[in-house]
Motif scaffolding. Sequence first.
Motif, PDB file in Angstrom:
ATOM      1  N   LEU A 118      38.466  38.517  31.219  1.00 40.76           N
ATOM      2  CA  LEU A 118      39.275  38.914  32.371  1.00 40.76           C
ATOM      3  C   LEU A 118      40.737  38.541  32.194  1.00 40.76           C
ATOM      4  O   LEU A 118      41.626  39.260  32.634  1.00 40.76           O
ATOM      5  N   GLN A 119      40.966  37.411  31.528  1.00 43.75           N
ATOM      6  CA  GLN A 119      42.358  37.021  31.312  1.00 43.75           C
ATOM      7  C   GLN A 119      43.049  38.043  30.407  1.00 43.75           C
ATOM      8  O   GLN A 119      44.189  38.431  30.662  1.00 43.75           O
ATOM      9  N   LEU A 120      42.314  38.507  29.403  1.00 39.25           N
ATOM     10  CA  LEU A 120      42.880  39.533  28.521  1.00 39.25           C
ATOM     11  C   LEU A 120      43.130  40.828  29.295  1.00 39.25           C
ATOM     12  O   LEU A 120      44.084  41.546  29.054  1.00 39.25           O
ATOM     13  N   ALA A 121      42.226  41.115  30.225  1.00 40.94           N
ATOM     14  CA  ALA A 121      42.339  42.376  30.974  1.00 40.94           C
ATOM     15  C   ALA A 121      43.253  42.242  32.183  1.00 40.94           C
ATOM     16  O   ALA A 121      43.490  43.230  32.882  1.00 40.94           O
ATOM     17  N   HIS A 122      43.757  41.051  32.433  1.00 37.56           N
ATOM     18  CA  HIS A 122      44.578  40.782  33.625  1.00 37.56           C
ATOM     19  C   HIS A 122      43.860  41.177  34.905  1.00 37.56           C
ATOM     20  O   HIS A 122      44.387  41.885  35.750  1.00 37.56           O
ATOM     21  N   GLU A 123      42.607  40.738  35.020  1.00 40.93           N
ATOM     22  CA  GLU A 123      41.842  41.035  36.227  1.00 40.93           C
ATOM     23  C   GLU A 123      41.334  39.748  36.840  1.00 40.93           C
ATOM     24  O   GLU A 123      41.198  38.739  36.158  1.00 40.93           O
ATOM     25  N   ARG A 124      41.022  39.826  38.129  1.00 37.38           N
ATOM     26  CA  ARG A 124      40.410  38.651  38.746  1.00 37.38           C
ATOM     27  C   ARG A 124      38.890  38.780  38.708  1.00 37.38           C
ATOM     28  O   ARG A 124      38.365  39.884  38.512  1.00 37.38           O
ATOM     29  N   PRO A 125      38.173  37.659  38.915  1.00 39.76           N
ATOM     30  CA  PRO A 125      36.711  37.717  38.793  1.00 39.76           C
ATOM     31  C   PRO A 125      36.089  38.761  39.719  1.00 39.76           C
ATOM     32  O   PRO A 125      36.523  38.928  40.845  1.00 39.76           O
TER      33      PRO A 125
END
Lengths: 464, 258
Positions: free
Chosen positions: A140-147
């Motif tokens: 998710l950090q790579l995708a810039h998304e939240r859980p």
Amino acid sequence: MQGTPTGGIQQTIGDPRLQLAIYSATRRLIEHRAGAVGSERLPDYQELRTRANQIKQHTIEHLDHYLEQFESNVAAHGGKVVYCRTGEDVSDFVLGLAKERKAHLIVKSKSMTTEEVHFNERLERHQLETVETDLGEYILQLAHERPYHIVAPALHMTRYDVAELFTKTLGVAKEVEPEKQTKIARATLREKFLGADIGVTGANFLVADSGAVVLVENEGNARLSTSAPKIHIAVAGIEKVIPRAQDLAVFLDLLGRSATGQPLTVYTSFLSGPRRAGELDGPDEFYVVLLDNGRTKLLKDPEKRQSLYCIRCGACLNHCPVYRKIGGHNYPWVYSGPIGAIITPQFHGVSEDGWLPFASSLCGACAEVCPVKIEIPKLLLKLRSEVTEAKRAQGSGGVERFAFRVWAWLMTHPKTYLALARLGSKSAGLLPKVGPLGSWTSQRELPPMASQSFHRWWAQRRRS
Amino acid sequence: MISVYPHPIGGHSLQLEFVARVSLFVTCIVDQLFPRVGIAMAEVLERLGYEIDFPEAQTCCGQPAFNSGYPGEAGKVARHFLDVFRDAECIVVPSGSCTSMITHHYEDIFQQDSRRREEAHRMAPRVWEFSRFLLEVAKVDDVGARFDGVVTYHDSCHALRELRIKEGPRRLLGKVQGLTLREMEAAEECCGFGGTFSVKFPEVSGGMARTKIDSIQKTEAGTVVSIDPSCLMQLQGVIDRAGLPIRTLHLAEVLASR
Ligand code: SF4
């Protein structure tokens, strides 16, 4: 409803791939849980739930006492408790410490509490690199998304999505095997672990009578985050405290089973204080950040404060038919599903995100599986009435309120109601399909009007 | 009034004690949209020898307002209900959800009104969901019905989770001549109705119904049976929109057929 992310909801429901991903992942979790709490596997499951509920109730009602006890026990082991009112206080503390210790790199293990206060974004603004080491969180950090889910953060992503993401962000060859993907992540993360100055984790339980921070996980990355860097900071909400180490017998039995169907997660770490003389591993410094961020507000209401019993197992999300349709990202806060629907309006105020308590069919599946027995539907109802009350105070929501007033009048004046209903049933077919009627027919047919009501049938029968 | 009464069907013990007269609360939905359900329920009960009473001032239990965040309005309607049924010894209801509203939620509504709360408390044990009445008061599981076809049963949420009704309706269906009961996988999953939820979140509600119907279709049953008319209205509405050859019936309708 006002504030509802209708576009996002429609998009999620209209995406068959995403629907399948959510549905099959939650279904797996449902099946695993069912296998682990069944009467043969865990005969005293219901008693454990009751016990867990009682312990939580007791703790929340004596929170000040247990927090103080926890604090002094942490201090006795050479650690330090830091109280933070807001997310900003958390980042200020970490930034200050990082500056003093000349730290540049933070490794993190999965923690919803740090997600809640946007920890990474805050620190990165100050050029402090933070790296998520839980595989799902790393993705998710790579995708810039939240859980997407409080237990399985990347639940919505298939391995093909992950393969694409890795290729795009890490420049590696496309690899769709989960094992190989794990290896790719591990190679990057090992380096980070070795170079990190600070390890930040969450906490599943804070044990008051021993001062221990308890962490459960499956990947071992949390354990590494607490032992490789020189400094360990555990960030936890104040509600995470439990009175005694022996209470873990109840909670650990329930948490893994409810979350993933595991009788116990692969790693359970008990961390109390920094490395002592003669010990081989452990950090030099040990901090526990206790976060309020609105929690004390919830303590006031004797009924709603049970929302703080939550041990974040995620079972209510998996079993929620609404979560399974709309997924995690349409919820306005990091906490999604039924637990998100009850705590978000309490943390942010009912005028904000007031649609959330209404986004439920009140089926009750959540309360049935909640290991600490939070009465979620009951709290949803309570919040609903608080939302309508807040709207009244603000002078909005007048049409609906008026409709219910008229309805209540009719329902208490049967003669007028029945006469009107008779008239209405004759002309129902002619009504324009707008408002609630339009909403109904957007998905389904209306039931055909009955030729006579039960009332009429009865009256005729009585006469004959 | 409790009397010793010979049981007309099923050859049960003639010593069975049971209520002779029952009051029907047919619910607003059945009254206006599905009177056939109320009629079927009356038929089954009369067939079992009960005298039927229908207090004509009845309207609704108040649930629509309660679930929409208007407990004050719900309270007004609930008071009306208590007044209308004050003298009823035994109230039979063709809905798990409305039964649960009266037996489980009235006391919440009247938190501030001790007289009404007390009244609701005394009323609760006299209110019976239809299938439970048959099994626990009439003590009969075979009502002499005949229904040819494959049927699947939908557990409605409030009946299942608040009233703990699970096996009862299946037992009753199991005794119907000619009927094959085939379980669907998602029997306990919500149909998506949820009162005003169905119009406040139409896509979510419709999506939930479609998931449920997928599971129904896998059983190849021609009929879905439930003890809650609102679930059936939701499911039938989506079934008809999709043009599927499935019909929904209330348990009372199946038990009334012969
Ligand atoms: S509310 Fe209950 S079921 Fe939901 S995450 Fe919290 S503990 Fe688990």
